[in-house]
Each structure stands twice: as C-alpha cells, then as structure tokens.
Design a protein around this motif. Structure first.
Motif, mmCIF file in Angstrom:
data_model
loop_
_atom_site.group_PDB
_atom_site.id
_atom_site.type_symbol
_atom_site.label_atom_id
_atom_site.label_comp_id
_atom_site.label_asym_id
_atom_site.label_seq_id
_atom_site.Cartn_x
_atom_site.Cartn_y
_atom_site.Cartn_z
ATOM 1 N N ILE A 105 -13.253 92.015 -1.100
ATOM 2 C CA ILE A 105 -12.082 92.466 -0.319
ATOM 3 C C ILE A 105 -11.792 91.606 0.812
ATOM 4 O O ILE A 105 -12.772 91.493 1.836
ATOM 5 N N VAL A 106 -10.430 91.337 1.189
ATOM 6 C CA VAL A 106 -10.036 90.714 2.166
ATOM 7 C C VAL A 106 -8.925 91.633 2.674
ATOM 8 O O VAL A 106 -7.920 91.856 2.598
ATOM 9 N N HIS A 107 -9.488 91.953 4.044
ATOM 10 C CA HIS A 107 -8.753 93.191 4.668
ATOM 11 C C HIS A 107 -7.829 92.315 5.735
ATOM 12 O O HIS A 107 -8.073 91.941 6.931
ATOM 13 N N ALA A 108 -6.362 92.076 5.321
ATOM 14 C CA ALA A 108 -5.710 91.192 6.249
ATOM 15 C C ALA A 108 -4.168 91.985 6.741
ATOM 16 O O ALA A 108 -3.497 91.595 7.248
ATOM 17 N N ALA A 109 -4.225 93.219 6.599
ATOM 18 C CA ALA A 109 -3.050 94.169 6.546
ATOM 19 C C ALA A 109 -3.207 94.616 8.224
ATOM 20 O O ALA A 109 -3.812 95.483 8.542
ATOM 21 N N SER A 110 -2.267 93.879 8.853
ATOM 22 C CA SER A 110 -2.162 94.027 10.322
ATOM 23 C C SER A 110 -0.911 93.161 10.761
ATOM 24 O O SER A 110 -0.492 92.430 10.157
ATOM 25 N N ASN A 111 -0.703 93.360 11.966
ATOM 26 C CA ASN A 111 0.241 92.769 12.824
ATOM 27 C C ASN A 111 -0.026 92.530 14.076
ATOM 28 O O ASN A 111 -0.202 93.355 14.919
ATOM 29 N N ALA A 112 0.344 91.126 14.612
ATOM 30 C CA ALA A 112 0.112 90.936 15.894
ATOM 31 C C ALA A 112 1.205 90.346 16.762
ATOM 32 O O ALA A 112 1.298 89.797 18.037
#
Length: 351
Positions: A105-112
């Motif tokens: 699993i690669v958890h990349a769901a975010s926003n900067a």
C-alpha cells in the motif's frame, strides 16, 4: 495533461527502473494499492509499475484510488485498457474494501497546496488521519508486506540544528493556519507506529521536501515552483511576491520516486527516511533568474510585487535542510540536476 507515453515520462521511467540498488524483483506478481493516484508522485509511481509490466513482464496488479475518476481517467488514458490496472473511485476518509489480496500500500492521498490549506483544512486533516486509519484497519485484517506513507519535512517543525535528521523534532504553532498539514501528518505517523506496535502492521515513511516535475499542478496551487513554472509556460514575466532571498532545495520527480520505491521495498520496518536533494540549494530570486536564462527565447523578466503580509496558507518555519544520509545508506543517489529537471518539466507540460 501528462501521459504515460510522453517522451520525457518514458525517459524518467527508464532512469527510475534502472536503479539497481532497488529490489524491484519483490514486486513481481504482486498487487500494489496507491491512494491519491492522480497526485504527482503517486502518478509517477503508477507509471513506474506499468513500465515494469510493459518492459520486464513483472505482472504487477496496480490499483489506484481517486475521488475524481473523470479527471484521473484522462491522466491514465494510456493505462485504462490494460488488465493489470484498476482505477477506483474512492475517498480515503471512507472505509476501504477489496476482495483480492493486496501486497503493498502506498498512501499518497493528501494535499499540501496553500490553496487547499486555506479553503479545506479539515479535508487535509481527514485524509491524513481518518484516511490513514482506514488503510491501517484494512491492513490489520488483510496482511500486507508494507505500507509506505508519504509524509513531509514539515513534521520537524522549527529547525533545531543546521541539518535535520530523522530524529530532530522541533515545535511549531498548532494554532497557525498551516498547522492542519504537518500536525495531521504527525498524527498519521503516530497511527502507523501504534498499529505496528499493537497489530504488527508493517510500514515505512518518506518525509519529502520540495519535489517537482511533470504532473505537478501549476494553476491555483500556490507553491513557489508551481507559480514560477506557470509563468514560464505562459511566457509571462515571473512575479515574485517576496524579496526572493528565501532558499530552497528542489528534488526532481525521478529521483524522488526512486527514493519512494527504495523505502517501500528495502526500507527498515517502522522507520522514516528523509527524501530531499540538498546538492543545489538556491534562492528563489536566483531560481527565477535561472528560468529566464534557460528559456531566454521567451523574453521573460523577473518582477517583484511584494504584498504587506504573507498569506495564511504558507509555512513560516523558514529553511529546513534535510540530512539524507539514512536513505543514502540504502543506496539512493540523485541523478537529475536542477537545470535538467526544469527543462524536463516544462517540456513534458508543453507536450
């Protein structure tokens, strides 16, 4: 909209997959879930997995989750028809379910983006905390080989030394508007460690600083590299909203993604790794000047338009130099210079 088959993208993927310090064979026949698939780094990770399938017969099952499937379908148009790729509409703040086995699993769901920090701070917190919790609950009940979390240099807060290693934590103002981003990233990292301690869920973390490259959001993003490149793409004068003396060090996407796969496949369980390119630190005004020189045929200039007050969504922590010795001990090396990365990015965007 960048495409998997673009020349720049293919050259980057060839460079990434040629890094023999990464244990690529661990991915053969595996299933990889990537959340926030339409983000810049997540997209390149999916492209890399597809490249391994198409050129080396790795037989990787790729699952990408996105909230806006119509937009994402355009970005992944070259992959949609492949049996090995599934694009799923899913909000990470909702429970995740999947019938088959998932290995990584690669958890990349975010926003900067400062835009989202100003307009949707609660959404940022939810993605980093509730989203991470949902994935960990899934991993607890469906054994995986690793969960890679994409974190940020901002978890370190105010710099307490010249070079920040993975244990150099400072404080920051939790009532600052931007705190929604680093505070929720910190909480996500604590959730990962807690699930590892209590349930044995494996994880690794990358704390990323200033990555850029094809696929980055230019319009309405608000980060400095996006703003500068948007001016170049539009052949407009580069507008600086400060005196430009702030220093940054930027890491090109091919180098950053190589680091992400290295930590996913070879990082030590329950450890965090800094990902940054400190080889070419540069003042923002010098970066702007460099862009006018690289793209001199566009006849653009640097213009200063300094507001009286910095926007609420921007970090006030100042320059944080990351020590990358830990990931370099795994073998990671930067390959792409700042100038080449800038040329690649503009070329890919304009293709």
């Amino acid at each position: 909209m960048i495409d998997y088959k673009d020349e720049v993208i293919q050259n980057d993927l060839k460079l990434i997959t040629s890094q023999n310090y990464i244990s690529w064979d661990k991915l053969k026949g595996k299933t990889v879930l990537v959340t926030g698939a339409s983000g810049m780094l997540a997209t390149y990770m999916i492209y890399t997995l597809a490249y391994l399938n198409d050129n080396f017969a790795y037989n990787i099952k790729i699952i990408g989750t996105v909230r806006n499937i119509e937009k994402a379908s355009l970005k992944f148009s070259s992959l949609i028809s492949n049996e090995y790729f599934d694009l799923i509409r899913h909000d990470v703040t909702k429970e995740f379910t999947y019938d088959g086995k998932i290995d990584y699993i690669v958890h990349a769901a975010s926003n900067a983006s400062p835009k989202f920090i100003i307009n949707d701070p609660v959404g940022i917190i939810n993605a980093n905390t509730i989203g991470t919790l949902n994935l960990l609950n899934f991993a607890k009940d469906h054994p995986i080989e690793n969960l890679l979390f994409l974190s940020t240099r901002e978890v370190y807060g105010k710099a307490i030394s010249d070079y920040i290693d993975e244990n150099s934590y400072g404080g920051f103002d939790i009532l600052e508007s931007r705190a929604c981003y680093p505070e929720s990233k910190r909480m996500a990292e604590t959730l990962l460690k807690s699930f590892n301690d209590q349930f044995g869920v494996p994880f690794t973390i990358t704390r990323i600083a200033h990555s850029y490259g094809p696929g980055m959001q230019l319009k309405d993003d608000g980060r400095i590299m996006s703003d500068l490149l948007l001016n170049v793409v539009n052949s407009e004068d580069i507008i600086l909203k400060s005196d430009g003396t702030a220093e940054r060090a930027f890491c090109y996407i091919a180098d950053a993604v190589s680091a992400l796969f290295l930590v996913l496949l070879d990082g030590e369980n329950a450890n965090a790794y800094n990902v940054a390119n400190e080889d070419e630190p540069i003042q923002i005004r010098e970066l702007a000047k460099k862009l006018t020189e690289i793209f001199a045929e566009r006849n653009i200039s640097v213009v200063f338009d300094i507001p009286k007050q910095m926007g609420l969504g921007y970090s006030k922590m100042g320059r944080t130099r990351l020590n990358t010795e830990k990931i370099e001990l795994l073998g990671w090396r930067k390959k792409v210079s700042l100038e080449q990365g800038l040329v690649n990015t503009i070329k890919a965007i304009e293709e």
